[in-house]
Design a protein around this motif. Structure first.
Motif, PDB file in Angstrom:
ATOM      1  N   GLU A  50      -0.199  -3.548  -9.311  1.00 40.68           N
ATOM      2  CA  GLU A  50       0.289  -2.907  -8.208  1.00 40.68           C
ATOM      3  C   GLU A  50      -0.367  -2.834  -6.865  1.00 40.68           C
ATOM      4  O   GLU A  50       0.114  -2.862  -5.868  1.00 40.68           O
ATOM      5  CB  GLU A  50       0.467  -1.399  -8.725  1.00 40.68           C
ATOM      6  N   ASN A  54       0.230  -4.095  -3.048  1.00 40.21           N
ATOM      7  CA  ASN A  54      -0.025  -3.446  -1.836  1.00 40.21           C
ATOM      8  C   ASN A  54      -0.756  -4.058  -0.714  1.00 40.21           C
ATOM      9  O   ASN A  54      -0.628  -3.906   0.271  1.00 40.21           O
ATOM     10  CB  ASN A  54      -0.468  -1.912  -2.358  1.00 40.21           C
ATOM     11  N   HIS A  58       1.258  -4.737   2.317  1.00 41.14           N
ATOM     12  CA  HIS A  58       1.378  -3.737   3.182  1.00 41.14           C
ATOM     13  C   HIS A  58       0.001  -3.980   3.865  1.00 41.14           C
ATOM     14  O   HIS A  58       0.160  -3.351   5.116  1.00 41.14           O
ATOM     15  CB  HIS A  58       1.247  -2.166   2.426  1.00 41.14           C
ATOM     16  N   GLY A 108       3.677   2.212  -7.033  1.00 39.89           N
ATOM     17  CA  GLY A 108       2.614   1.636  -7.280  1.00 39.89           C
ATOM     18  C   GLY A 108       1.257   2.582  -7.280  1.00 39.89           C
ATOM     19  O   GLY A 108       0.681   2.262  -7.791  1.00 39.89           O
TER      20      GLY A 108
HETATM   21 MG   LIG Z   1       3.455  -0.829  -3.979  1.00 37.93          MG
END
Ligand SMILES: [Mg+2]
Ligand SMILES: Nc1ncnc2c1ncn2[C@@H]1O[C@H](COP(=O)(O)OP(=O)(O)OP(=O)(O)O)[C@@H](O)[C@H]1O
Lengths: 147, 136
Positions: A50, A54, A58, A108
């Motif tokens: 997770e 990210n 992101h 997440g």
């Molecule tokens: Mg995530």
């Protein structure tokens, strides 16, 4: 009691979905070698998956540092997920179950936090994001109360 | 058949067994492979008229929110194409982890193994059987 560990950190790139697979595999191997049980390994690898995703999605990519640690006689694994992306403005909100800025489920960060023993988020707008987690091979509630 | 594109992880085999598609996931799936699988399965349902899909995840040691979401979306899109999906063979450690992660996938039908998954699909297909059998 301070967490100390041998200076054998491994750094792996997080830049593609193939990297995510490799990161999962390496963390699984390292955790197994340290004596993590099957359920503990699965929790840690899932949390790592997770957080690394990210970092990739992101944070625009980055790297993960994998460091075996010990406290008293307990062994553990510390994982730092580092990117120099946009950072997170509202940490409280990002850690809320179900909050997502994209099309995700928003599980997440909050879910990964539940799957490990220690969780630290260092981020800010424009500063990038570093998420550091530690999992121990055994639950040590006394050591976690922070004396 | 088994030569993956350069830069792509190997594709997931989708096997037709009568009216059921059997999908066997193995090892660590790359995200792209998981997304490709959704397309493959939905196309196969339409082409073959399959009424059921069994997804065997007994060889999968980690299900994160990404893979969990892909499984749920495969089941949803199969349902829209009139096929039932059963996920079988989840490892105990994976089930425990998914609950703690907060991903309980309430829309997914599960069974313990491929055999029980097949049986579940046969039982949940009363329409065709009834029409043939009783003619009510
Ligand atoms: Mg995530
Ligand atoms: N490394 C990062 N850099 C910048 N923002 C991040 C980072 N990690 C998380 N975030 C922000 O926190 C939000 C919550 O993250 P979380 O992982 O919980 O959900 P998600 O990634 O959106 O969805 P999911 O992980 O369920 O697919 C994200 O939508 C994103 O806005």
């Amino acid at each position: 009691m301070p967490v100390s560990g041998p200076p054998v950190a491994t750094s792996l790139p997080v830049g593609s979905d193939a990297d995510l697979a490799w990161v999962r595999q390496r963390i699984r191997q390292t955790a197994a070698g340290l004596g993590f049980g099957l359920v503990q390994q699965t929790k840690l690898v899932t949390a790592a998956s997770e957080l690394a995703r990210n970092t990739l999605v992101h944070g625009g990519g980055g790297h993960v540092e994998i460091t075996p640690v010990t406290r008293d006689t307990t062994r553990g694994l510390r994982l730092s997920f580092v990117d120099s992306g946009p950072g997170i403005r509202d940490v409280e909100l990002a850690l809320t179950d179900g909050h997502t800025s994209g099309g995700g489920l928003g599980l997440g960060l909050s879910g990964a936090r539940r799957l490990v023993h220690e969780f630290e988020l260092d981020t800010g707008p424009g500063r990038g994001t570093t998420v550091t987690v530690v999992a121990w091979t055994a639950d040590v509630p006394a050591a976690r109360s922070g004396e | 058949m088994t030569s993956p594109h350069p830069g792509h992880a190997a594709a997931v085999p989708v096997l037709a067994l009568g009216e059921t598609l059997l999908v066997t996931l193995q090892g660590d799936l790359h995200d792209r492979t998981a997304e490709q699988l959704q397309q493959d399965v939905t196309h196969r349902i339409v082409r073959s008229g399959a009424a059921g899909v069994v997804i065997d995840i007994s060889g999968v040691d980690v299900v994160d929110s990404f893979l969990g979401r892909v499984l749920a979306e495969i089941a949803e899109s199969a349902r829209l194409l009139a096929a039932h999906t059963v996920v079988v063979g989840m490892r105990p450690a994976v089930a425990i982890t998914l609950v703690e992660l907060g991903l309980t996938l309430p829309g997914l039908t599960t069974a313990l193994d491929v055999e029980q998954g097949m049986e579940l699909l046969t039982r949940s297909r009363p329409a065709a059987a009834d029409r043939r059998g009783r003619g009510t």
